[in-house]
Motif scaffolding. Structure first.
Motif, PDB file in Angstrom:
ATOM      1  N   GLN A 112       0.828  -1.208   0.036  1.00  0.00           N
ATOM      2  CA  GLN A 112       0.010  -0.060   0.022  1.00  0.00           C
ATOM      3  C   GLN A 112       1.047   1.317  -0.027  1.00  0.00           C
ATOM      4  OE1 GLN A 112      -2.997  -0.208   3.208  1.00  0.00           O
ATOM      5  NE2 GLN A 112      -3.257   1.901   3.235  1.00  0.00           N
ATOM      6  N   LEU A 113       1.859   1.296   0.940  1.00  0.00           N
ATOM      7  CA  LEU A 113       2.775   2.508   0.650  1.00  0.00           C
ATOM      8  C   LEU A 113       3.640   2.538  -0.353  1.00  0.00           C
ATOM      9  CD1 LEU A 113       4.238   1.792   4.472  1.00  0.00           C
ATOM     10  CD2 LEU A 113       2.740   3.794   3.852  1.00  0.00           C
ATOM     11  N   ALA A 114       3.964   1.355  -1.108  1.00  0.00           N
ATOM     12  CA  ALA A 114       4.871   1.374  -2.307  1.00  0.00           C
ATOM     13  C   ALA A 114       4.069   2.075  -3.350  1.00  0.00           C
ATOM     14  CB  ALA A 114       5.254   0.291  -2.491  1.00  0.00           C
ATOM     15  N   GLN A 115       2.642   1.609  -3.320  1.00  0.00           N
ATOM     16  CA  GLN A 115       1.768   2.219  -4.320  1.00  0.00           C
ATOM     17  C   GLN A 115       1.676   3.782  -4.491  1.00  0.00           C
ATOM     18  OE1 GLN A 115      -2.047   0.288  -4.317  1.00  0.00           O
ATOM     19  NE2 GLN A 115      -1.582  -1.131  -6.063  1.00  0.00           N
ATOM     20  N   GLN A 116       1.711   4.241  -3.064  1.00  0.00           N
ATOM     21  CA  GLN A 116       1.545   5.727  -2.944  1.00  0.00           C
ATOM     22  C   GLN A 116       2.895   6.345  -3.246  1.00  0.00           C
ATOM     23  OE1 GLN A 116      -0.335   6.993   0.832  1.00  0.00           O
ATOM     24  NE2 GLN A 116      -0.452   4.782   1.095  1.00  0.00           N
ATOM     25  N   GLY A 117       3.881   5.625  -3.802  1.00  0.00           N
ATOM     26  CA  GLY A 117       5.276   6.209  -3.954  1.00  0.00           C
ATOM     27  C   GLY A 117       6.198   6.490  -2.813  1.00  0.00           C
ATOM     28  N   LEU A 118       5.625   5.744  -1.733  1.00  0.00           N
ATOM     29  CA  LEU A 118       6.377   6.212  -0.170  1.00  0.00           C
ATOM     30  C   LEU A 118       7.448   5.419   0.132  1.00  0.00           C
ATOM     31  CD1 LEU A 118       3.116   7.134   1.544  1.00  0.00           C
ATOM     32  CD2 LEU A 118       4.692   8.592   0.755  1.00  0.00           C
ATOM     33  N   THR A 119       7.858   4.444  -0.824  1.00  0.00           N
ATOM     34  CA  THR A 119       9.058   3.634  -0.377  1.00  0.00           C
ATOM     35  C   THR A 119      10.294   3.882  -1.445  1.00  0.00           C
ATOM     36  OG1 THR A 119       8.270   1.885  -1.782  1.00  0.00           O
ATOM     37  CG2 THR A 119       7.429   2.025   0.620  1.00  0.00           C
ATOM     38  N   TYR A 120      11.436   3.499  -1.023  1.00  0.00           N
ATOM     39  CA  TYR A 120      12.468   3.149  -2.023  1.00  0.00           C
ATOM     40  C   TYR A 120      13.457   2.290  -1.301  1.00  0.00           C
ATOM     41  CZ  TYR A 120      15.304   6.468   1.191  1.00  0.00           C
ATOM     42  OH  TYR A 120      15.694   7.173   2.291  1.00  0.00           O
ATOM     43  N   ARG A 121      14.397   1.642  -2.281  1.00  0.00           N
ATOM     44  CA  ARG A 121      15.327   0.939  -1.977  1.00  0.00           C
ATOM     45  C   ARG A 121      16.696   1.429  -1.298  1.00  0.00           C
ATOM     46  NH1 ARG A 121      15.841  -2.694  -7.133  1.00  0.00           N
ATOM     47  NH2 ARG A 121      15.564  -0.708  -7.988  1.00  0.00           N
ATOM     48  N   CYS A 122      17.290   0.792  -0.326  1.00  0.00           N
ATOM     49  CA  CYS A 122      18.332   1.500   0.346  1.00  0.00           C
ATOM     50  C   CYS A 122      19.418  -0.039   0.581  1.00  0.00           C
ATOM     51  CB  CYS A 122      18.060   1.858   1.596  1.00  0.00           C
ATOM     52  SG  CYS A 122      19.286   2.094   2.702  1.00  0.00           S
ATOM     53  N   TRP A 123      20.610   0.392   0.024  1.00  0.00           N
ATOM     54  CA  TRP A 123      21.472  -0.685   0.085  1.00  0.00           C
ATOM     55  C   TRP A 123      22.755  -0.078   1.105  1.00  0.00           C
ATOM     56  CZ3 TRP A 123      19.122   0.485  -4.436  1.00  0.00           C
ATOM     57  CH2 TRP A 123      18.855  -0.737  -5.451  1.00  0.00           C
ATOM     58  N   CYS A 124      22.434   0.713   1.882  1.00  0.00           N
ATOM     59  CA  CYS A 124      23.534   1.182   2.882  1.00  0.00           C
ATOM     60  C   CYS A 124      23.783   0.018   3.881  1.00  0.00           C
ATOM     61  CB  CYS A 124      23.278   2.330   3.730  1.00  0.00           C
ATOM     62  SG  CYS A 124      22.782   3.860   2.772  1.00  0.00           S
ATOM     63  N   THR A 125      24.962  -0.006   4.518  1.00  0.00           N
ATOM     64  CA  THR A 125      25.289  -1.087   5.362  1.00  0.00           C
ATOM     65  C   THR A 125      25.026  -0.305   6.750  1.00  0.00           C
ATOM     66  OG1 THR A 125      27.583  -0.386   5.518  1.00  0.00           O
ATOM     67  CG2 THR A 125      26.972  -2.377   3.950  1.00  0.00           C
ATOM     68  N   ARG A 126      25.110  -1.065   7.989  1.00  0.00           N
ATOM     69  CA  ARG A 126      24.941  -0.286   9.056  1.00  0.00           C
ATOM     70  C   ARG A 126      26.039   0.428   9.271  1.00  0.00           C
ATOM     71  NH1 ARG A 126      21.931  -3.691  13.559  1.00  0.00           N
ATOM     72  NH2 ARG A 126      20.900  -4.933  12.189  1.00  0.00           N
ATOM     73  N   ARG A 127      27.382  -0.070   9.020  1.00  0.00           N
ATOM     74  CA  ARG A 127      28.496   0.842   9.227  1.00  0.00           C
ATOM     75  C   ARG A 127      28.451   2.209   8.480  1.00  0.00           C
ATOM     76  NH1 ARG A 127      34.643  -1.093   7.864  1.00  0.00           N
ATOM     77  NH2 ARG A 127      35.526   1.020   8.297  1.00  0.00           N
ATOM     78  N   GLU A 128      27.980   2.164   7.083  1.00  0.00           N
ATOM     79  CA  GLU A 128      27.885   3.282   6.273  1.00  0.00           C
ATOM     80  C   GLU A 128      26.818   4.176   6.945  1.00  0.00           C
ATOM     81  OE1 GLU A 128      28.819   1.379   1.913  1.00  0.00           O
ATOM     82  OE2 GLU A 128      26.745   1.599   2.784  1.00  0.00           O
ATOM     83  N   ILE A 129      25.923   3.737   7.573  1.00  0.00           N
ATOM     84  CA  ILE A 129      24.804   4.698   8.185  1.00  0.00           C
ATOM     85  C   ILE A 129      25.543   5.212   9.329  1.00  0.00           C
ATOM     86  CG2 ILE A 129      22.593   4.694   9.279  1.00  0.00           C
ATOM     87  CD1 ILE A 129      21.710   2.344   7.378  1.00  0.00           C
ATOM     88  N   ARG A 130      26.062   4.439  10.236  1.00  0.00           N
ATOM     89  CA  ARG A 130      26.748   5.103  11.271  1.00  0.00           C
ATOM     90  C   ARG A 130      27.669   6.043  10.910  1.00  0.00           C
ATOM     91  NH1 ARG A 130      27.865   0.080  13.605  1.00  0.00           N
ATOM     92  NH2 ARG A 130      29.974   0.215  12.775  1.00  0.00           N
ATOM     93  N   GLU A 131      28.412   6.016  10.239  1.00  0.00           N
ATOM     94  CA  GLU A 131      29.467   6.765   9.690  1.00  0.00           C
ATOM     95  C   GLU A 131      28.737   8.095   9.352  1.00  0.00           C
ATOM     96  OE1 GLU A 131      33.203   3.712   9.065  1.00  0.00           O
ATOM     97  OE2 GLU A 131      32.371   4.821   7.259  1.00  0.00           O
ATOM     98  N   ALA A 132      27.754   8.019   8.245  1.00  0.00           N
ATOM     99  CA  ALA A 132      26.986   9.317   7.928  1.00  0.00           C
ATOM    100  C   ALA A 132      26.385   9.956   8.892  1.00  0.00           C
ATOM    101  CB  ALA A 132      26.143   8.691   6.647  1.00  0.00           C
ATOM    102  N   THR A 133      26.066   9.221   9.987  1.00  0.00           N
ATOM    103  CA  THR A 133      25.048  10.095  10.956  1.00  0.00           C
ATOM    104  C   THR A 133      25.852  10.337  12.114  1.00  0.00           C
ATOM    105  OG1 THR A 133      24.521   7.848  11.908  1.00  0.00           O
ATOM    106  CG2 THR A 133      22.863   8.799  10.409  1.00  0.00           C
TER     107      THR A 133
END
Ligand code: GLU
Length: 298
Positions: A85-106
């Protein structure tokens, strides 16, 4: 009105879990509501013996619930429908980030965003970047596309709380629906009107309330209750001494003694029998509960 108790069967309960369980039960029963038991068992660390021991220890302190315990692992279809339902509303996207990448970016603090908030790295990928990620063979997670919404909640215990919503995960790369998605879909589907849970989950509540809105559902009311901590200030865990029901029984205490330890920590008068709990329910007053964490000393 309906309340719920939603543990993850990933370990034996300790006094902190049992205290939150007692509070969920007191809030619910004092309002003559029914209480649903929901196992949040989508996690990899789930083990069969923990379903049994959690139910047993809950009953051992004199608590009960209504109906058959529900298992999230049996309900994956409804989570997928909500994601669709959310994807149909265009409210989702795919993410390939690793935990480590997210930690570093945040590592740079973001105003209002909850700890570990996703910085949006994959939200605007070019076609070429997407093809490169696809070629890597790694399965992407699915995230919610948000617009920096700030959500206010009125918590029964803690008062007003405001938090920004990040692009949190709806479905992990291994296909498992996320905690936030499962909680929202289930609380709505099971007719839950009152959530009582540990205040470690307060920062996730704006995310959940936002998701209720996107799915066209009404959020429940919330009461976040303080956790039990060790004298070191850490969240209570096994290494902090005799913290499980089995540990307390092996010290020579009874199940009633354990209930009384928990009642005293809540400044509720002790009982001489489990039957007397119904009297405590009648006079239960959530406004007189302690708001600070309970420091457990063995
Ligand atoms: N399953 C979560 C836990 O055991 C609780 C989730 C909730 O109450 O929303 O911490």
């Amino acid at each position: 009105m309906t309340g719920r108790w939603a543990p993850s069967p990933t370990g034996h309960f300790h006094l902190g879990n049992l205290r939150t369980a007692l509070l969920a039960w007191l809030f619910t029963r004092s309002a003559s509501e029914s209480l649903i038991w929901r196992f949040e068992d989508l996690d990899n660390a789930v083990r069969p013996e923990f379903y049994r021991s959690q139910i047993r220890d809950f009953q051992r302190i004199g608590l009960d619930w209504d109906g058959e315990p529900v298992r999230q692992s049996n309900r994956v279809g409804i989570y997928r429908d909500a994601i669709g339902q959310l994807a149909q509303q265009g409210l989702t996207y795919r993410c390939w980030c690793t935990r480590r990448e997210i930690r570093e970016a945040t590592s740079a603090p973001h105003a209002h965003l909850p700890e570990g908030a996703y910085p949006g790295t994959c939200r605007g990928l070019t076609r070429q970047q997407i093809s490169q990620h696809e070629a890597s063979g790694r399965e992407p997670a699915l995230r919610l596309r948000t617009q920096g919404e700030v959500v206010k909640i009125q918590d029964r215990q803690l008062g007003n709380f405001e938090g920004a919503v990040d692009d949190f995960v709806l479905c992990r790369g291994d296909g498992v629906p996320s905690y936030n998605l499962g909680v929202v879909v289930d609380d709505a589907d099971l007719g839950v009107t009152e959530v009582v849970r540990g205040d470690d989950l307060l920062p996730s509540t704006p995310r959940q309330v936002h998701l209720f809105g996107l799915l066209g559902l009404n959020p429940p009311s919330y009461a976040h209750v303080p956790l039990v901590i060790a004298p070191s200030g850490e969240r209570l865990a096994k290494r902090h001494g005799a913290v499980t029901m089995e540990d307390r029984l092996s010290l020579g205490e009874s199940e009633l003694d354990v209930l009384n330890i928990l009642l005293s920590s809540l400044r509720i008068e002790k009982v001489v029998s489990f039957g007397q709990l119904s009297e405590r329910v009648k006079v239960f007053d959530s406004t007189s509960l302690p708001l600070a964490p309970w420091i457990f000393t063995d």
